[in-house]
Design a protein around this motif. Structure first.
Motif, short mmCIF file in Angstrom:
data_model
loop_
_atom_site.label_atom_id
_atom_site.label_comp_id
_atom_site.label_asym_id
_atom_site.label_seq_id
_atom_site.Cartn_x
_atom_site.Cartn_y
_atom_site.Cartn_z
N ARG A 214 -37.30 -15.91 39.78
CA ARG A 214 -36.89 -16.90 40.77
C ARG A 214 -35.46 -17.32 40.50
N VAL A 215 -34.74 -17.56 41.59
CA VAL A 215 -33.35 -18.00 41.47
C VAL A 215 -33.27 -19.44 41.95
N SER A 216 -32.67 -20.30 41.14
CA SER A 216 -32.57 -21.71 41.52
C SER A 216 -31.21 -22.27 41.15
N THR A 217 -30.63 -23.05 42.07
CA THR A 217 -29.34 -23.70 41.76
C THR A 217 -29.53 -24.74 40.65
N MET A 218 -30.79 -25.16 40.41
CA MET A 218 -31.03 -26.12 39.33
C MET A 218 -31.03 -25.44 37.96
N LYS A 219 -31.01 -24.11 37.98
CA LYS A 219 -30.87 -23.33 36.73
C LYS A 219 -29.83 -22.24 37.02
#
Ligand code: GLP
Length: 244
Positions: A214-219
């Motif tokens: 998963r790709v997240s702007t929070m990580k």
């Protein structure tokens, strides 16, 4: 993604330095992107050793650092530029005009960021980008946020990130600048290959987020999953939260 789990910090540093040295042998005029931080010190020490043994020649290489604090000149002892001089540049045969840095005291931040992107382009792009990672998953100074910047930009630093950098300022968090200039996510992903090194238990969560699918702007580190050529070099502690 090529994951290497090492038995010690020294082994991780040696493996990362070996990849940089190989890049320099394969293409002597390589453009190398560099990080700062505690993790990078062992890698730079190892690169210096390889250089002294004739196995890492920087004479034709160019380097571009990921980031710099806003408001600090390159000679300020707390600057990343000074850090790089101490730990690497003074100790190897890199040409002074092949060392590229964001100017933390630039009058126009916008122009400075655009200048840096233009330098990267004029050098033909980054061949190998070496990276560390923050405990909160930041890369460069791309901090967790609802939105990430694609290109080089002014970044606001989180308190936890400023705490982690306090060592450069005699342990005084209040002296750590609140802003920095940093390559953006797309700038980093534009490198031909990426080598990320993480050591210790505090990085375990960030490393887990790099391998979830998963790709997240929070990580922000999770965006490296969009790149084809990433080596992740960790010690056992940083690998502790990976699925078996
Ligand atoms: C700073 C740098 C990052 C680096 C991070 C990790 O925030 N801007 O590029 O990856 O520190 O540092 P350390 O290796 O000290 O944990």
């Amino acid at each position: 993604m090529n994951l290497q789990i090492c038995n010690s910090a020294d082994e991780a540093a040696a493996r990362a330095a070996a990849l940089v040295a190989k890049q320099l042998r394969d293409k002597p005029a390589s453009v190398i992107g560099l990080p700062t931080g505690q993790t990078s010190i062992g890698i730079y020490d190892e690169l210096v050793r390889l250089h002294e043994r004739g196995m890492a020649d920087f004479s034709r290489a160019h380097t571009l650092n990921l980031d710099e604090f806003v408001g600090l000149s390159s000679t300020d002892p707390g600057s990343f530029c000074a850090f790089m001089q101490r730990h690497l540049f003074r100790r190897v045969n890199i040409q002074a005009d092949h060392v590229h840095f964001l100017e933390g005291t630039a009058r126009s931040v916008e122009k400075e960021c655009a200048r840096y992107e233009a330098v990267i382009e004029s050098l033909g792009g980054i061949d190998l980008q070496l990276l560390g990672v923050g405990a909160n998953g930041h890369i460069g100074f791309n901090e967790p946020s609802l939105h990430l910047e694609a290109r080089t930009h002014r970044a606001h630093l989180k308190l936890e990130t400023r705490r982690a950098s306090a060592g450069l300022f005699g342990g005084r968090v209040r002296d750590v600048p609140t802003e920095a200039l940093s390559m953006g996510i797309a700038t980093i992903l534009g490198a031909t290959s990426v080598v990320l090194v993480a050591l210790g238990r505090t990085k375990a969560r960030a490393i887990a987020s790099l391998l979830t699918g998963r790709v997240s702007t929070m990580k922000p580190v999770s965006f490296l999953q969009l790149h084809r050529e990433v080596s992740v070099i960790v010690d056992r502690e940083a690998a502790a939260m990976l699925p078996r």
